[in-house]
Design an enzyme around this catalytic site. Structure first.
Site, mmCIF file in Angstrom:
data_model
loop_
_atom_site.group_PDB
_atom_site.id
_atom_site.type_symbol
_atom_site.label_atom_id
_atom_site.label_comp_id
_atom_site.label_asym_id
_atom_site.label_seq_id
_atom_site.Cartn_x
_atom_site.Cartn_y
_atom_site.Cartn_z
ATOM 1 C CG ASP A 40 44.516 -4.849 18.428
ATOM 2 O OD1 ASP A 40 43.645 -4.718 19.305
ATOM 3 O OD2 ASP A 40 45.553 -5.536 18.585
ATOM 4 C CG ASN A 42 41.713 -5.114 22.702
ATOM 5 O OD1 ASN A 42 42.205 -5.391 21.610
ATOM 6 N ND2 ASN A 42 40.648 -5.731 23.182
ATOM 7 C CG ASP A 44 42.394 -8.478 20.693
ATOM 8 O OD1 ASP A 44 42.664 -7.711 19.746
ATOM 9 O OD2 ASP A 44 41.229 -8.753 21.032
ATOM 10 C CG ASP A 48 39.346 -2.968 19.137
ATOM 11 O OD1 ASP A 48 39.380 -1.745 18.864
ATOM 12 O OD2 ASP A 48 40.280 -3.569 19.684
ATOM 13 C CG ASP A 219 25.494 -10.674 4.176
ATOM 14 O OD1 ASP A 219 26.457 -10.290 3.492
ATOM 15 O OD2 ASP A 219 25.294 -11.873 4.485
ATOM 16 C CD GLU A 283 26.344 -9.397 -0.406
ATOM 17 O OE1 GLU A 283 27.523 -9.671 -0.675
ATOM 18 O OE2 GLU A 283 25.716 -9.951 0.525
#
Length: 547
Positions: A40, A42, A44, A48, A219, A283
């Site tokens: 992380d 930033n 929060d 990210d 996916d 997948e």
């Protein structure tokens, strides 16, 4: 010759020993990042893209060839990014397109390829396509999703069930029909038979190829087309573990339609139009995955590779699995290229599934050598290089819809998605400065990257050593594989590019008698023990034929 008297061969370092003309992806090791849980940047509590960029040097230090990044697209996050609301933008919680471009640029500068997920069997119900489709039955998007009238009694059109529990259909009052969803009701099924839908998905792929990505993981691609006649699925014979209505059916009509393969040929044509050996991997889960993986990678005009759930859903690691995997991909003419993974974001971590009371550190190192010794690509899930066990997440912190619905029958997916530990001393193991979206397991900070990096005997440095072998020995990357025995010791050979290797693994709980063949020298050993002619539990050796 016994283990105690083997000569040790020092392997050449780095990638200089590789064939410069070989496709980069064939035999590649690819590191999976689940961006919400990696770093992380930033404050929060959610990982990210900038957090990924900040730690690319760590990934490169492992010796992997590329990075697979799970979805970061615009999404309401009902399924944490696998419910896409815009295929061509970054969700603000992950950053921006500019952040993604910087990530790609830095990765390429470090010699890393970037693979991204493409979720093309369904979208979010917040996608503009679905919003338009549900308005009426005659608009331009009316046939972009799978809609059907109710039966005479108002019940769903057929017996199809969703993966996450309950019927695979949800009533929509605005349109006066049911729409299909193989997963959450918030993940309506795209009508993959529609050429306009295919064109739109390929346009989304082109958007990211133009931004420099090196390939796609597709996916749940075998869910992308259904039987247009909407026939009921037949029941499976009794037996086996069943925690959902989905598990009672043979899923031959809600998925796996024969028209999927021609669409994948279009995907391959798209990626082949770009330079640099762009890579595609499917997948493919389910009861018919073996056949479908072969179809989806056949004849050098479909996808390059595929992987299933042979290992991901296995409750025990036994040699028979390796034999099955080798038999699935024998190397026949026109056959695709296999990929393998022991852990990912959809399955509990292998260390926790397969330890069975044994030393988890010893198991982690042996599994890393086994994974990277198999014929095919190796996918390493973030934290595997540290030997992380499944994170413990209390019920009141669960967020994964599958984990909540099936609790406590399964370990769920949240425990495989807990934050990456970077520091043993920083708050929240250095993942964030605030409480993360999932809790940090109390066992994980002591296994942090910072701590293991400084320890020559750590799992992290063992991973670096083992991956260096993969690059130093062409037979490990692209050679043939022949299983010699599975009991009491798993033994197989890898042969190609002028070298022959033999690998032996004791997957059992007891010492096993095993003597190395004459004319081989030791390349690497994991937990080898000290008694001549004996391989201890979780012991493994890799050797090269002399001459």
């Amino acid at each position: 010759m016994t283990l105690a008297t083997l000569n040790v061969v020092t392997a050449p370092q780095g990638r200089q020993a590789e064939d410069a003309h070989q496709e980069w992806w064939r035999g590649a090791v690819i590191y999976q990042v689940y961006p919400r849980s990696f770093s992380d940047s930033n404050g929060d509590g959610i990982g990210d893209l900038n957090g990924v960029t900040a730690h690319l040097e760590h990934i490169a230090s492992l010796g992997v060839d590329g990075v697979w990044i799970s979805p970061f697209y615009t999404s309401p996050m009902k399924d944490f990014g696998y419910d896409v609301a815009d295929y061509c933008d970054v969700d603000p919680i992950f950053g921006s397109l500019a952040d993604f471009d910087r990530l790609v640029e830095k990765a390429h500068g470090l010699g890393l390829k970037i693979i991204i997920d493409q979720v093309w069997s369904h979208t979010s119900d917040q996608h503009d396509w679905f919003k338009a489709s549900r308005l009426d039955r005659t608009g331009p998007y009316s046939d972009w999703y799978v809609w059907a009238d109710a039966r005479a009694d108002g019940s769903p059109p057929n017996n199809w069930q969703s993966v996450f529990g309950g019927p695979g259909w949800t009533w929509d009052a605005r349109r006066g029909q049911y729409y299909m969803h193989n997963f959450l009701p918030e993940q309506p099924q795209l009508n993959g038979h529609n050429p306009a839908v295919q064109d739109a998905l390929l346009a989304a792929g082109r958007f990211w190829l133009d931004r420099g990505v090196d390939g796609f993981r597709l996916d749940a691609i075998n869910f992308s087309m259904h039987d247009p006649d909407l026939k009921d699925n037949p029941a499976l014979p009794p037996g086996g573990k069943r925690t959902r209505p989905f598990d009672f059916q043979d899923k031959i009509h809600n998925q796996s339609h024969a028209d999927i393969a021609p669409f994948l040929a279009r995907v391959r044509a798209l990626t082949d139009a770009y330079p640099g050996d762009r890579f595609t991997v499917a997948e493919v889960g389910g009861d018919h995955a073996d056949r479908e993986m072969a179809e989806y990678t056949a004849d050098n005009r479909h996808l390059h590779s595929a992987y299933g759930f042979l290992y991901l859903y296995a409750s025990r690691m036994v040699a028979e699995l390796v034999r099955q995997g080798a038999a699935m991909w024998p190397g026949a003419e026109g056959e695709g290229w296999p990929s393998w993974t022991f852990s990912n974001h959809d399955a509990p971590r292998a260390i926790s599934r397969w330890t069975e009371g044994r030393d988890p550190r010893a198991l982690a190192e042996m599994l890393m050598l086994l994974l990277t010794s198999l014929r095919g690509n190796a996918f390493i899930y973030y934290g595997e290089e540290l030997g992380l066990p499944q994170g413990e997440v209390p019920y009141d912190r669960l967020v994964d819809p599958e984990a909540i619905v099936n609790w406590p029958q399964t370990l769920g997916r949240d425990g495989a998605r807990t934050p990456m530990p970077w520091s043993a001393t920083a708050p929240f193991a250095g993942f964030s400065t605030v409480e993360p979206w999932l809790p940090v397991d109390p066992r994980h900070p002591a296994m942090a990257v910072e701590t293991q990096d400084a320890d020559p005997a750590s799992m992290l440095n063992a991973t670096r050593r083992i991956l260096a072998l993969r690059h130093a020995h062409p037979a490990l990357k692209v050679g043939d594989m022949t299983v010699q025995s599975i009991e009491p010791v798993l033994v197989f050979t890898r042969e190609g590019a002028g070298e022959r290797l033999i690998a032996a693994f004791n997957l059992s709980h007891e010492d096993q008698s095993w003597t190395a063949p004459e004319g081989y020298s030791l390349i690497d050993a994991v937990n080898p023990g000290h008694l001549p002619g004996v391989l201890p539990p979780l012991g493994a050796v890799l050797m090269k034929q002399d001459g």
